[in-house]
Every structure is written in C-alpha cells, then in structure tokens.
Write an enzyme that holds these catalytic residues in place. Structure first.
Site, short mmCIF file in Angstrom:
data_model
loop_
_atom_site.label_atom_id
_atom_site.label_comp_id
_atom_site.label_asym_id
_atom_site.label_seq_id
_atom_site.Cartn_x
_atom_site.Cartn_y
_atom_site.Cartn_z
N ASP A 73 9.68 -38.99 14.84
CA ASP A 73 10.70 -38.72 15.86
C ASP A 73 10.78 -39.92 16.80
O ASP A 73 10.33 -39.88 17.94
CB ASP A 73 10.42 -37.42 16.61
CG ASP A 73 11.65 -36.96 17.39
OD1 ASP A 73 12.68 -37.68 17.36
OD2 ASP A 73 11.59 -35.90 18.04
N ILE A 111 14.63 -26.75 26.21
CA ILE A 111 15.43 -26.94 27.44
C ILE A 111 14.90 -25.93 28.44
O ILE A 111 14.69 -24.76 28.08
CB ILE A 111 16.92 -26.66 27.20
CG1 ILE A 111 17.48 -27.60 26.12
CG2 ILE A 111 17.72 -26.81 28.50
CD1 ILE A 111 18.92 -27.29 25.72
N MET A 138 5.20 -23.80 27.28
CA MET A 138 6.30 -22.89 27.60
C MET A 138 5.94 -21.82 28.63
O MET A 138 6.83 -21.07 29.05
CB MET A 138 6.91 -22.28 26.33
CG MET A 138 6.01 -21.37 25.54
SD MET A 138 6.72 -20.97 23.92
CE MET A 138 8.07 -19.87 24.37
N HIS A 185 1.86 -37.88 27.86
CA HIS A 185 3.24 -37.41 27.64
C HIS A 185 3.36 -35.91 27.77
O HIS A 185 4.44 -35.35 27.62
CB HIS A 185 3.73 -37.83 26.26
CG HIS A 185 3.31 -36.92 25.14
ND1 HIS A 185 2.02 -36.51 24.94
CD2 HIS A 185 4.04 -36.33 24.16
CE1 HIS A 185 1.98 -35.72 23.87
NE2 HIS A 185 3.18 -35.59 23.39
P1 5GP Z 1 5.19 -33.51 21.61
O1 5GP Z 1 6.15 -34.54 22.03
O2 5GP Z 1 3.86 -34.10 21.30
O3 5GP Z 1 5.72 -32.69 20.48
O4 5GP Z 1 5.01 -32.50 22.83
C1 5GP Z 1 5.03 -32.93 24.16
C2 5GP Z 1 4.30 -32.01 25.10
O5 5GP Z 1 5.19 -31.02 25.59
C3 5GP Z 1 3.15 -31.18 24.54
O6 5GP Z 1 1.97 -31.93 24.50
C4 5GP Z 1 3.06 -30.02 25.52
O7 5GP Z 1 2.14 -30.28 26.55
C5 5GP Z 1 4.46 -29.92 26.11
N1 5GP Z 1 5.21 -28.71 25.72
C6 5GP Z 1 5.35 -28.18 24.47
N2 5GP Z 1 6.20 -27.14 24.49
C7 5GP Z 1 6.62 -26.99 25.77
C8 5GP Z 1 7.54 -26.09 26.44
O8 5GP Z 1 8.16 -25.21 25.86
N3 5GP Z 1 7.72 -26.28 27.78
C9 5GP Z 1 7.08 -27.26 28.49
N4 5GP Z 1 7.34 -27.39 29.80
N5 5GP Z 1 6.20 -28.11 27.89
C10 5GP Z 1 5.99 -27.99 26.55
MN MN Z 2 10.09 -34.83 19.07
MN MN Z 3 8.07 -35.23 21.90
#
Ligand code: 5GP
Ligand code: MN
Ligand code: MN
Length: 396
Positions: free
Chosen positions: A73, A162, A304, A325
């Site tokens: 990605d 979102i 989430m 991140h």
């Molecule tokens: P990645 O880019 O590695 O797929 O995920 C980025 C980060 O987003 C994850 O490490 C996690 O801490 C956070 N994350 C995953 N799902 C959610 C979500 O639904 N809401 C929020 N606020 N953070 C999320």
């Molecule tokens: Mn992604």
């Molecule tokens: Mn990501």
C-alpha cells in the site's frame, strides 16, 4: 529515548523495550540492518512483524531502496481536519451521520461509478499532469487507468477507516475532528507487486538472507522505473485522501450546514522520501512511520475503540525525523479472531457508532498496543497537539 540494539552492521535505534519485540520481528530488523546499502534503522514503539520488513520502522539507505520494505500500500497514510463544531452540535442519532458518510465514500471493494469530478476537490490541482504522467509510464493500459480513476476517493477495506472524533481534555474539549486512513488502493498494490517480482530476480539480490528484502540500486533502469511508479503512487495516495476529505466534508455539511473547516493535515506512513542527514543523501523508507520534522503535523491513530493523537514533530535526527504511525498490532489477525468474539468487540467499542459484527473482530481494540504508552515512548520525537476519541468509525 531510544535503546541501541547491537549485533548488526549498523546500530538499530529502538523506541521500544527490545524484550517486548517478537523474535521474528527482531530477526527482520537484524536482516535489514545487515544489508550492505543500509545507513541506519530506527524502530518505533508500534513495531511489529510485517511482510519483508517490520511495520513501525524507518530504513535509511544509500543509493538503494527495497520495494517490499515500502510494502504494497504505497502512500498509505492518514488525513484529518478540525471542524468548527463541538459535541453538542452532533445529532443524537449518529447512525444517520454514519450512513451519510458511507454513501458519500465507497468502502471495501467499492469504487465510484464515474470518476470524482476534480473540480469538486478544492485545493488540489495538477490533475491533468498527474494522469498524463501515468499514461506516459503505462501507455496502452487503459483498463488500469480507468480503474485507478474510479478508485480515487474510495476507502478500501481492512483497517482503512473514516472517523468522527471528539477532542479529549484541554481548552478545546469536545471539538469535532474528521479523520481517515487510506492509501493508493489497488493501483499502488498492482505497481508494487510488479516491481517486487522484478527485484527478486536481480543478481545482486541472490545472497540475501530474505528474498523479500530484494533492493533496487541507483543508476539501474529497474530503479528508475520503480522510482517513477513509487512517486506517482505516493501522489495518487495523497490525492485519494484529499478527494475523500472533500467528499467527507460535504457529507457532514449536508447534515450540519453550519460547519466550517480548518486546513486538512495529511501524512503518509508507508513511503519513501529523499532526505539528507549529516550531508549524506539517503532514501528514507518509512514503513509504518510518519515524518516528524520540526513543526510537522502528524496523525497517530490507536484503534476503533481507543483514542488517536494529532502530533507535532520535534525534528529529532536520531529517528531520521520520524515517529510511530499508530499503536501497532499486538497480535495477528488470525490470533485476534481466535481469541475474541463479536460480543467482545461490542464491549470494546461501546459508545462508538461502528460495525460490531464478526467480520471486523480482527480489528478489535485489544488486538492493538496501548496507544497512550506508545505516545509516552516517543516524547523526544513528537509533542501532542490534540487527543481524540471517535464517536463514529466507518470501516471497509
Ligand atoms: P496500518 O497502517 O499499519 O494498517 O495501521 C495503522 C494504525 O491504525 C494501526 O497500527 C492502529 O494503531 C490504528 N488503527 C487501526 N484501526 C483503527 C481504527 O479503526 N481507528 C483508529 N483510530 N485507529 C485504528
Ligand atoms: Mn493501507
Ligand atoms: Mn496504513
């Protein structure tokens, strides 16, 4: 502050307790730090195992880049925008707001029936040159071009999301923010996979401890081709998020016409940048890391059901001006599905208007590390601007 981890050709600087890092992630870090082209490795507090290279890490290389370390990605990242609204302006029925968002932005495998009109995406220009650039690289691949055009402004699945969030504490308690997480959709994946297959076959990669670490080196046609697609896909990802922000702003405005918005913040967390440290020009790969140059605004989401943070970079060179991140996974998706049920998910997302079915149990907050500890582990990299907690979360 970081811990220096020895045992590799270059030191690994780790903003996490080395004892807390899984063995297979530690092995990946050593493999990366032993590559001949590597100048330095910085490990963020959200580090965990990933394909080819750990998620939550920064790999600075001289004259080389590893496409698998960037990941499929390309340009995945976050965008956020502060609104003029506060909690009391939100409707009691958040389900309606959620449905408006879901009908404005395609999620999962969804794409737009016709491409979003660029005139609707205020503040983002240069669309003609952008598409021309793609056409020059991949002339004749009309099908690829059309799909990429219809995916601009769509979310994707997995943990892309979102959210409508409320600021926690401080002078701006209750302030409403919008945020989203997405990248370069299928086109980024398609381009990344093509280049990864090319890199694996190059003779200079024959002796690597892990074929997934195959690199392109400067001055070769393969590197030139990867760089063009990489930077184009990073631009695509930024445009995808900017388009969704515009659609999201309109969806919220349809429900709450009095709303006004601040400037959007946008940060990639899977990408490559050319940066210079101590006079050395480097290709810095942030795989699950954001840029945290002095004054840079960034977004660090939790899960989430837990909070997220808006941060400001402190420009610390020892992490190559980077920060985490997210919270980072504590366990694999498979393990999360084994350990938890939809009821557990409902309990851990109480008060959040979101999916609570078994299809998203692998996204349960307990599958992620504690976001507050992750933030505390990097106070030398970023300062907190705002602490947010979601009230609506749309997942693909
Ligand atoms: P990645 O880019 O590695 O797929 O995920 C980025 C980060 O987003 C994850 O490490 C996690 O801490 C956070 N994350 C995953 N799902 C959610 C979500 O639904 N809401 C929020 N606020 N953070 C999320
Ligand atoms: Mn992604
Ligand atoms: Mn990501």
């Amino acid at each position: 502050m970081y811990t220096a981890v020895d045992g590799a050709r270059v030191p690994i600087r780790m903003w996490a307790d080395p004892a807390s890092v899984e063995d297979q992630a530690m092995r990946q870090l050593h493999n990366v730090a032993n590559l001949p082209w590597v100048h330095g490795v910085a490990v963020m507090p959200d580090v965990h195992y990933g394909k080819g290279a750990t998620v939550g890490s920064v790999i600075a290389m001289r004259d080389a880049v590893s496409p698998a370390a960037v990941g499929v990605d390309i340009g995945c990242g976050m965008s956020a925008v502060r609104t003029s609204l506060t909690a009391k302006d939100l409707p009691d029925d958040l389900g309606k707001l959620r449905r408006r968002i879901e009908s404005a932005v395609p999620v999962g495998f969804g794409l737009h029936k016709t491409p979003v009109n660029p005139a609707k995406v205020h503040g983002v220009g240069g669309w003609d040159a952008f598409w021309k650039g793609f056409g020059e690289l991949h002339s004749g691949v009309q099908e690829l071009h059309d799909r990429a055009a219809r995916q601009i402004g769509s979310l994707g699945g997995g943990n892309h999301f979102i959210e409508v969030c409320l600021e926690q504490g401080g002078a701006d308690e209750g302030r409403v923010w919008l945020m989203l997480h997405s990248g370069s959709r299928n086109i980024g994946k398609e381009l990344a996979e093509r280049h990864m297959a090319v890199a694996r076959k190059l003779p200079h990669n024959a002796d690597l401890p892990d074929r997934d670490l195959a690199v392109f080196v400067a001055g070769t046609p393969e590197m030139a081709a990867y760089r063009r697609d990489l930077f184009w896909a990073q631009d695509y990802a930024a445009r995808n998020r900017a388009t969704m922000v515009a659609l999201l702003k309109q969806a919220v405005r349809d429900e709450l016409p009095q709303v006004t918005y601040g400037d959007a913040i946008s940060c990639h967390h899977n990408y490559v940048a050319e940066e210079t440290y101590d006079g050395v020009e480097l290709l810095v790969t942030r795989k699950g890391a954001i840029r945290a140059g002095s004054g840079d605004l960034g977004i660090i989401p939790g899960s989430m059901g837990t909070g997220s943070y808006i941060v400001r970079g402190l420009g610390n060179d020892s992490s190559f001006q980077s920060a985490s991140h997210g919270a980072g996974r504590r366990m694999s998706r498979t393990k999360a599905k084994k350990l938890f049920t939809a009821d557990d998910l409902a309990a851990q997302t109480a008060g959040v208007e979101c999916r609570k079915d078994s299809g998203v149990v692998d996204e349960i907050p307990a599958a992620y590390k504690d976001i507050d500890s992750v933030i505390r582990a990097q106070t030398d990299l970023v300062e907190v601007v705002a602490h947010l907690k979601q009230v609506v979360c749309v997942k693909g």
